[in-house]
Write a protein that holds these residues in place. Structure first.
Motif, PDB file in Angstrom:
ATOM      1  N   PHE A 231     104.532  61.565  -9.862  1.00  0.00           N
ATOM      2  CA  PHE A 231     104.203  60.492  -8.920  1.00  0.00           C
ATOM      3  C   PHE A 231     104.307  60.951  -7.462  1.00  0.00           C
ATOM      4  O   PHE A 231     103.397  60.726  -6.659  1.00  0.00           O
ATOM      5  N   PHE A 232     105.394  61.642  -7.126  1.00  0.00           N
ATOM      6  CA  PHE A 232     105.623  61.966  -5.710  1.00  0.00           C
ATOM      7  C   PHE A 232     104.590  62.930  -5.121  1.00  0.00           C
ATOM      8  O   PHE A 232     104.016  62.633  -4.070  1.00  0.00           O
ATOM      9  N   PRO A 233     104.332  64.056  -5.768  1.00  0.00           N
ATOM     10  CA  PRO A 233     103.285  64.918  -5.179  1.00  0.00           C
ATOM     11  C   PRO A 233     101.928  64.224  -5.122  1.00  0.00           C
ATOM     12  O   PRO A 233     101.150  64.451  -4.196  1.00  0.00           O
ATOM     13  N   MET A 234     101.657  63.351  -6.093  1.00  0.00           N
ATOM     14  CA  MET A 234     100.384  62.607  -6.050  1.00  0.00           C
ATOM     15  C   MET A 234     100.333  61.712  -4.812  1.00  0.00           C
ATOM     16  O   MET A 234      99.377  61.747  -4.042  1.00  0.00           O
ATOM     17  N   VAL A 235     101.373  60.902  -4.636  1.00  0.00           N
ATOM     18  CA  VAL A 235     101.391  59.966  -3.506  1.00  0.00           C
ATOM     19  C   VAL A 235     101.247  60.724  -2.193  1.00  0.00           C
ATOM     20  O   VAL A 235     100.415  60.375  -1.344  1.00  0.00           O
ATOM     21  N   ILE A 236     102.023  61.789  -2.052  1.00  0.00           N
ATOM     22  CA  ILE A 236     102.039  62.488  -0.774  1.00  0.00           C
ATOM     23  C   ILE A 236     100.692  63.158  -0.501  1.00  0.00           C
ATOM     24  O   ILE A 236     100.166  63.091   0.608  1.00  0.00           O
ATOM     25  N   ASN A 237     100.101  63.740  -1.534  1.00  0.00           N
ATOM     26  CA  ASN A 237      98.796  64.380  -1.344  1.00  0.00           C
ATOM     27  C   ASN A 237      97.699  63.366  -1.042  1.00  0.00           C
ATOM     28  O   ASN A 237      96.890  63.581  -0.151  1.00  0.00           O
ATOM     29  N   VAL A 238      97.670  62.290  -1.811  1.00  0.00           N
ATOM     30  CA  VAL A 238      96.613  61.296  -1.610  1.00  0.00           C
ATOM     31  C   VAL A 238      96.764  60.661  -0.228  1.00  0.00           C
ATOM     32  O   VAL A 238      95.789  60.482   0.508  1.00  0.00           O
TER      33      VAL A 238
ATOM     34  N   PRO B 112     113.316  63.671  -2.342  1.00  0.00           N
ATOM     35  CA  PRO B 112     114.110  64.894  -2.500  1.00  0.00           C
ATOM     36  C   PRO B 112     115.026  64.901  -3.728  1.00  0.00           C
ATOM     37  O   PRO B 112     115.556  65.954  -4.058  1.00  0.00           O
ATOM     38  N   ILE B 113     115.214  63.752  -4.395  1.00  0.00           N
ATOM     39  CA  ILE B 113     116.100  63.746  -5.561  1.00  0.00           C
ATOM     40  C   ILE B 113     115.476  64.587  -6.672  1.00  0.00           C
ATOM     41  O   ILE B 113     114.338  64.343  -7.054  1.00  0.00           O
ATOM     42  N   PRO B 114     116.209  65.569  -7.188  1.00  0.00           N
ATOM     43  CA  PRO B 114     115.665  66.305  -8.343  1.00  0.00           C
ATOM     44  C   PRO B 114     115.504  65.329  -9.499  1.00  0.00           C
ATOM     45  O   PRO B 114     116.456  64.633  -9.863  1.00  0.00           O
ATOM     46  N   LYS B 115     114.300  65.241 -10.034  1.00  0.00           N
ATOM     47  CA  LYS B 115     114.017  64.177 -10.993  1.00  0.00           C
ATOM     48  C   LYS B 115     114.857  64.296 -12.256  1.00  0.00           C
ATOM     49  O   LYS B 115     115.196  63.302 -12.884  1.00  0.00           O
ATOM     50  N   ILE B 116     115.203  65.528 -12.621  1.00  0.00           N
ATOM     51  CA  ILE B 116     115.962  65.704 -13.861  1.00  0.00           C
ATOM     52  C   ILE B 116     117.347  65.073 -13.731  1.00  0.00           C
ATOM     53  O   ILE B 116     117.943  64.654 -14.718  1.00  0.00           O
ATOM     54  N   ALA B 117     117.821  64.925 -12.489  1.00  0.00           N
ATOM     55  CA  ALA B 117     119.128  64.301 -12.275  1.00  0.00           C
ATOM     56  C   ALA B 117     119.091  62.818 -12.603  1.00  0.00           C
ATOM     57  O   ALA B 117     120.123  62.200 -12.846  1.00  0.00           O
TER      58      ALA B 117
END
Lengths: 243, 257
Positions: A125-132, A95-100
């Protein structure tokens, strides 16, 4: 055809309003003026310099994260130990906004390319991990049973059943990721860069060069279209069985 | 080669300590080249039994013995699932070649095997199709061919035709009967359909409701090869009647639950 006409109509309306002269071109330049600026920037090579810088960052951030994210997603989906270690970490950091994190990354990796690539990589990375992970988890168990009964061992099941099964979800992750990569490259370049589309848009705004700014935005729109077109093409090649 | 199912029991435990006894002391023998049908009301654990024989599920106690197998290099059994279980990313021929691939057979041999079984199940011309382009009956033909292509000692079939419509089902029963005449594999066939059991089986084992026990085993003395019109023969009907007699009360009490 209708969608093309609707866009054409929008541009005509825009051009018309701009030419009426009620609105200062500083706030709303005509499409033709933006195009003119674009042609100038293309002829001088300036725009390619910026596009190149952005593409280079997206390429490295996106492709590293796609590969690592896929591997981690498979691990999490397939091994319950990895799952129980990895899932809470991901749930806490996702949930951490990456730009932060960019200031921290700049502190660690310096203000150069690495911090920008890293922030893009984290975003993809995160959407990839969660989808895979979801893709691996949702493999039809009867297919695994069929493979076992036909003589496959664990390793072969990963390669010949789970991977192809998860492929549609992997591509869904890639499509999500490329959008995030585009967003983060612009944000990172606006914070600290000396080249790139984001940098170009920000400096144009500072100098009140609205046509240049708008041309930068149109380039981003086109990049987004081209990326999803490329990924769709690769998807069709890789998943010929998809209806 | 015969398969002996000896004192097989299966109890499922859920996480909270609850226990469900699915099978109790199953004793059955699948003789060489025999078409053995296991029939029973829903919830009698017949699919559980098949999964245990297939080695996909451990028995709680008891064992399944494969007697007199000279060649240990390939899986003893192949399963034809009710849900077809075809690999959607593989074409018809690639699906059929899966088993031979896993056994490490050379390419030309795999292709010969695939061609042979595609021919046998009548799928010539559909080799390059993907499963989603096939009808249910054709999908199950591919699944049968895939199971046979691995040349198993025992062919396991788990209600293979119950996802098909009635007409397709009748046709597939006839085709399976012919395939059996050609290959003479030992078959263990699970179904809840009595007519299907009598039509296909050399012997029919009737399972009782949970916990599943072998209620009785009936030898079907009908001539082979069996033609479609055999279902009208008086002997056929009396076999069906006999099996229905064993199942009726069980099925009724299943309904009232």
């Amino acid at each position: 055809m209708v969608s093309f006409l609707s866009i054409l109509f929008l541009f005509c309306l825009w051009e018309f309003i701009a030419r009426l002269g009620f609105v200062s071109p500083l706030f709303l330049p005509a499409p033709t003026a933006i195009l003119e600026t674009g042609i100038k920037m293309a002829l001088s090579g300036e725009i390619f310099h910026h596009i190149g810088a952005s593409l280079w960052r997206i390429f490295w951030g996106f492709s590293c994260a796609a590969v690592i994210g896929t591997l981690v997603g498979i691990l999490l989906g397939f091994f319950s130990l990895a799952e129980s270690i990895g899932n809470p970490i991901i749930a806490a950091t996702y949930p951490i906004p990456k730009i932060a994190i960019l200031p921290l990354l700049i502190l660690w990796l310096g203000i150069g390319e690495y911090s920008k690539i890293a922030v893009i990589g984290l975003g993809v990375f995160f959407p990839m991990v969660i989808n895979v992970y979801t893709g691996v988890r949702n493999v039809d168990p009867v297919l695994i049973k069929a493979a076992i009964s036909l003589g496959s061992d664990r390793k072969r099941i990963i390669r010949k059943v789970i991977l192809p099964s998860a492929l549609p979800m992997i591509f869904a992750g890639l499509k999500l990721g490329i959008g995030i990569a585009l967003l983060l490259v612009v944000a990172a370049e606006m914070i600290a860069a000396d080249a790139g589309i984001g940098y170009m848009i920000l400096t144009s705004a500072d100098l009140m060069q609205t046509t240049k700014l708008m041309f930068g935005i149109s380039i981003l729109s086109m990049l987004g279209l081209v990326f999803s077109w490329i990924i769709n093409k690769i998807e069709k090649l890789c998943i010929p069985w998809k209806t | 080669m015969r398969v002996v199912i000896e004192h097989v029991c299966k109890t499922f435990e859920d996480g909270s300590g609850g226990k469900t006894e699915a099978l109790r002391d199953i004793n059955l023998t699948n003789e060489e080249n025999e078409f053995l049908v296991v029939v029973g009301p829903s919830g009698c654990g017949k699919s559980t039994l098949l999964n245990i024989v297939a080695g996909l599920l451990p028995a709680t106690s008891g064992k399944v013995i494969f007697e007199g197998i000279p060649d240990l290099s390939k899986p003893f059994t192949s399963v034809v699932f009710q849900e077809f279980a075809l690999f959607p990313w593989r074409t018809v021929e690639k699906n059929i070649m899966y088993g031979p691939e896993e056994r490490g057979l050379p390419k030309n041999e795999r292709e010969d095997i695939a061609r042979h079984f595609i021919d046998m199940v009548g799928l010539k011309g559909f080799e390059k199709r993907y499963p989603h382009q096939l009808s249910g009956g054709m999908k199950q033909r591919v699944s049968i061919a895939r199971a046979l292509a691995n040349d198993p000692w025992l062919l396991l079939m788990d209600e293979p035709f119950s996802a098909l419509d009635a007409q397709t089902r009748t046709i597939m029963q006839g085709e399976l009967s012919q395939i059996y005449e050609k290959t003479h594999k030992s078959v263990l066939y699970i179904t809840h359909n009595i007519q299907e059991a009598v039509f296909l089986g050399d012997r029919v084992a009737v399972l009782s409701r949970r916990p599943g026990r072998v209620e009785s085993v009936i030898s079907i003395d009908l001539p082979r090869p069996r033609e479609e019109n055999i279902v009208l023969a008086p002997e056929f009907l009396s076999y069906a009647e006999e099996i229905w007699g064993h199942i009726r009360d069980q099925a009724k009490s299943a309904l009232s639950e």
